[in-house]
Scaffold this active site. Structure first.
Site, PDB file in Angstrom:
ATOM      1  N   GLY A  14       0.843  -1.195   0.000  1.00 19.73           N
ATOM      2  CA  GLY A  14       0.000   0.000   0.000  1.00 19.73           C
ATOM      3  C   GLY A  14       0.871   1.235   0.000  1.00 19.73           C
ATOM      4  O   GLY A  14       1.593   1.499   0.963  1.00 19.73           O
ATOM      5  N   GLY A  16       0.081   4.676  -0.390  1.00 17.33           N
ATOM      6  CA  GLY A  16      -0.636   5.938  -0.353  1.00 17.33           C
ATOM      7  C   GLY A  16       0.181   6.953   0.420  1.00 17.33           C
ATOM      8  O   GLY A  16       1.413   6.985   0.303  1.00 17.33           O
ATOM      9  N   ALA A  17      -0.477   7.770   1.218  1.00 15.46           N
ATOM     10  CA  ALA A  17       0.218   8.820   1.963  1.00 15.46           C
ATOM     11  C   ALA A  17       1.222   8.229   2.956  1.00 15.46           C
ATOM     12  O   ALA A  17       2.391   8.612   2.976  1.00 15.46           O
ATOM     13  CB  ALA A  17      -0.796   9.696   2.691  1.00 15.46           C
ATOM     14  N   GLY A  19       2.310   4.881   3.341  1.00 15.34           N
ATOM     15  CA  GLY A  19       3.280   3.988   2.720  1.00 15.34           C
ATOM     16  C   GLY A  19       4.272   4.725   1.849  1.00 15.34           C
ATOM     17  O   GLY A  19       5.466   4.422   1.843  1.00 15.34           O
ATOM     18  N   ASN A 110      -4.411   3.059  11.790  1.00 12.53           N
ATOM     19  CA  ASN A 110      -5.149   3.597  12.922  1.00 12.53           C
ATOM     20  C   ASN A 110      -6.198   2.603  13.401  1.00 12.53           C
ATOM     21  O   ASN A 110      -6.606   1.716  12.659  1.00 12.53           O
ATOM     22  CB  ASN A 110      -5.855   4.899  12.529  1.00 12.53           C
ATOM     23  CG  ASN A 110      -4.903   6.084  12.480  1.00 12.53           C
ATOM     24  OD1 ASN A 110      -3.982   6.180  13.283  1.00 12.53           O
ATOM     25  ND2 ASN A 110      -5.117   6.988  11.535  1.00 12.53           N
ATOM     26  N   LYS A 198      -4.059   6.671  21.152  1.00 13.20           N
ATOM     27  CA  LYS A 198      -4.074   7.383  19.868  1.00 13.20           C
ATOM     28  C   LYS A 198      -5.516   7.716  19.448  1.00 13.20           C
ATOM     29  O   LYS A 198      -5.759   8.705  18.757  1.00 13.20           O
ATOM     30  CB  LYS A 198      -3.371   6.578  18.779  1.00 13.20           C
ATOM     31  CG  LYS A 198      -3.103   7.413  17.513  1.00 13.20           C
ATOM     32  CD  LYS A 198      -2.009   6.814  16.655  1.00 13.20           C
ATOM     33  CE  LYS A 198      -1.555   7.788  15.576  1.00 13.20           C
ATOM     34  NZ  LYS A 198      -2.437   7.901  14.440  1.00 13.20           N
ATOM     35  N   ASN A 202      -7.784  10.559  17.260  1.00 14.29           N
ATOM     36  CA  ASN A 202      -8.427  10.099  16.025  1.00 14.29           C
ATOM     37  C   ASN A 202      -9.948  10.133  16.065  1.00 14.29           C
ATOM     38  O   ASN A 202     -10.587  10.477  15.070  1.00 14.29           O
ATOM     39  CB  ASN A 202      -7.960   8.675  15.688  1.00 14.29           C
ATOM     40  CG  ASN A 202      -6.638   8.664  14.941  1.00 14.29           C
ATOM     41  OD1 ASN A 202      -6.378   9.527  14.126  1.00 14.29           O
ATOM     42  ND2 ASN A 202      -5.783   7.702  15.245  1.00 14.29           N
ATOM     43  N   SER A 268      -7.182  12.020   7.734  1.00 13.84           N
ATOM     44  CA  SER A 268      -7.245  11.024   6.658  1.00 13.84           C
ATOM     45  C   SER A 268      -8.676  10.611   6.329  1.00 13.84           C
ATOM     46  O   SER A 268      -8.995  10.333   5.172  1.00 13.84           O
ATOM     47  CB  SER A 268      -6.424   9.798   7.033  1.00 13.84           C
ATOM     48  OG  SER A 268      -6.914   9.213   8.230  1.00 13.84           O
ATOM     49  N   GLU A 280     -12.926   4.342   7.669  1.00  9.67           N
ATOM     50  CA  GLU A 280     -12.414   3.319   8.601  1.00  9.67           C
ATOM     51  C   GLU A 280     -13.218   3.313   9.906  1.00  9.67           C
ATOM     52  O   GLU A 280     -12.675   3.494  10.996  1.00  9.67           O
ATOM     53  CB  GLU A 280     -10.931   3.584   8.881  1.00  9.67           C
ATOM     54  CG  GLU A 280     -10.039   3.424   7.667  1.00  9.67           C
ATOM     55  CD  GLU A 280      -8.570   3.599   8.007  1.00  9.67           C
ATOM     56  OE1 GLU A 280      -7.855   2.593   8.079  1.00  9.67           O
ATOM     57  OE2 GLU A 280      -8.139   4.741   8.204  1.00  9.67           O
TER      58      GLU A 280
END
Length: 317
Positions: A14, A16-17, A19, A110, A198, A202, A268, A280
């Protein structure tokens, strides 16, 4: 220590941002990094990857060791998973194809218990770790990533064949990879507790960005949204404590003040909403709510936010 032994082969599942950012930083530090891509494969194979770094400016990686299929990747000692949790059920085949024997799989994701569902699909010989990324980063376009602030990665061992001392050594090896790339990194003694902590950031900011269509600066500038953020943070702390996890005194206040000082940031989940990707919700909302409920703790504000986001998600996708 990295540098005194052969450097490991690293696979990025993956790109994306998350990775893309960490993969580029590791590759530029001299690691052998291989990137698995889907929709952006042809663009990245042709043009490479670009990270617009807040501190270092434009960082390019070209050529990129890019692959459209995990079957074509070399056996990787470390597999860093930057894909969204919504695709975890589909990740196991790619991980199995790209993993060297006794490979370490590090989920840079996350949410709560994201490792559990993947663990069931992986052989016992693979080590599974969790990584928490404290970073403001987003994907600008195919192969282009914008980094705004922060970047630390905290690493913890989830499960696998290692005994206690070997687990510590594996986590330290993972921490060492990031540190060698100039990234702040540290070991987590309790991965589950750290994931709850975390969520204190989030749960409010990801959800409210979608629900209210606002980034962090306007959310922090308005009296009503500030109170909502504080109330949601307090519920996450309440849920964590009910589940037996310590949250340091003043931790929520620290995150609140840190967000006030951050550059304006779209979380995100808002980018997923904008691009009509699944949110998510399972990892960030449903699992913490279920865990708290099982411990006899109701979290009504988080529940209301989750129900609202579920409605938005179904209409959007």
């Amino acid at each position: 220590m990295i540098g005194t032994v052969a450097k490991p082969t690293i696979g990025m599942i993956g790109t994306g941002a998350i990775g893309g950012f960490y993969g580029v930083m590791l590759a530029r530090a001299g690691f052998d990094v291989h990137f698995l891509l889907r929709s952006e494969f042809s663009v990245v194979a042709e043009r490479g990857l670009l990270v617009n770094h807040a501190a270092h400016g434009a960082l390019t990686l070209n050529p990129v060791k890019a692959y459209s299929s995990a079957e074509d990747m070399p056996p990787c000692d470390w597999l860093l998973v930057g894909a969204k949790t919504t695709s975890n059920a589909d990740l196991a085949p790619a991980i199995l194809q790209a993993a060297a024997p006794n490979a370490k799989v590090l989920l840079l994701q996350n949410g709560l218990d994201v490792e559990d569902s993947l663990r069931e699909l992986l052989p016992d010989s693979l080590h599974l770790l969790g990584g928490l990324c404290y970073i403001c980063v987003h994907r600008e376009g195919p192969g282009v990533i914008t980094h705004q602030a922060l970047g630390a990665v905290h690493v913890g061992y989830h499960s696998g064949p290692a005994d206690e001392s070997a687990r510590i050594a594996i986590v330290e090896e993972g921490v060492g990879l990031f540190q060698a790339a100039g990234i702040d990194s540290q070991a987590m003694a309790n991965l589950h507790q750290a994931r709850w902590q975390k969520l204190v950031w989030n749960i409010p900011y990801n959800g409210l960005s979608v629900l209210l269509g606002a980034s962090t600066t306007p959310l922090m500038a308005d009296a009503d949204s500030r109170e909502m953020i504080k109330a949601l943070m307090a519920e996450v702390v309440q849920g964590a404590i009910a589940c037996g996890h310590e949250v340091p005194a003043g931790y929520a206040e620290h995150l609140f003040l840190m967000t006030e000082k951050m550059p304006d940031y779209w979380p995100s989940m808002y980018h997923d909403f904008l691009h009509k990707r699944p949110l998510e919700l399972q990892a960030i909302y449903a699992r913490p709510l279920a865990a708290a409920k099982a411990a006899g703790c109701e979290l009504p504000r988080i529940e209301a936010l989750y129900r609202s986001l579920s409605f938005i998600d179904r209409r959007n996708t």
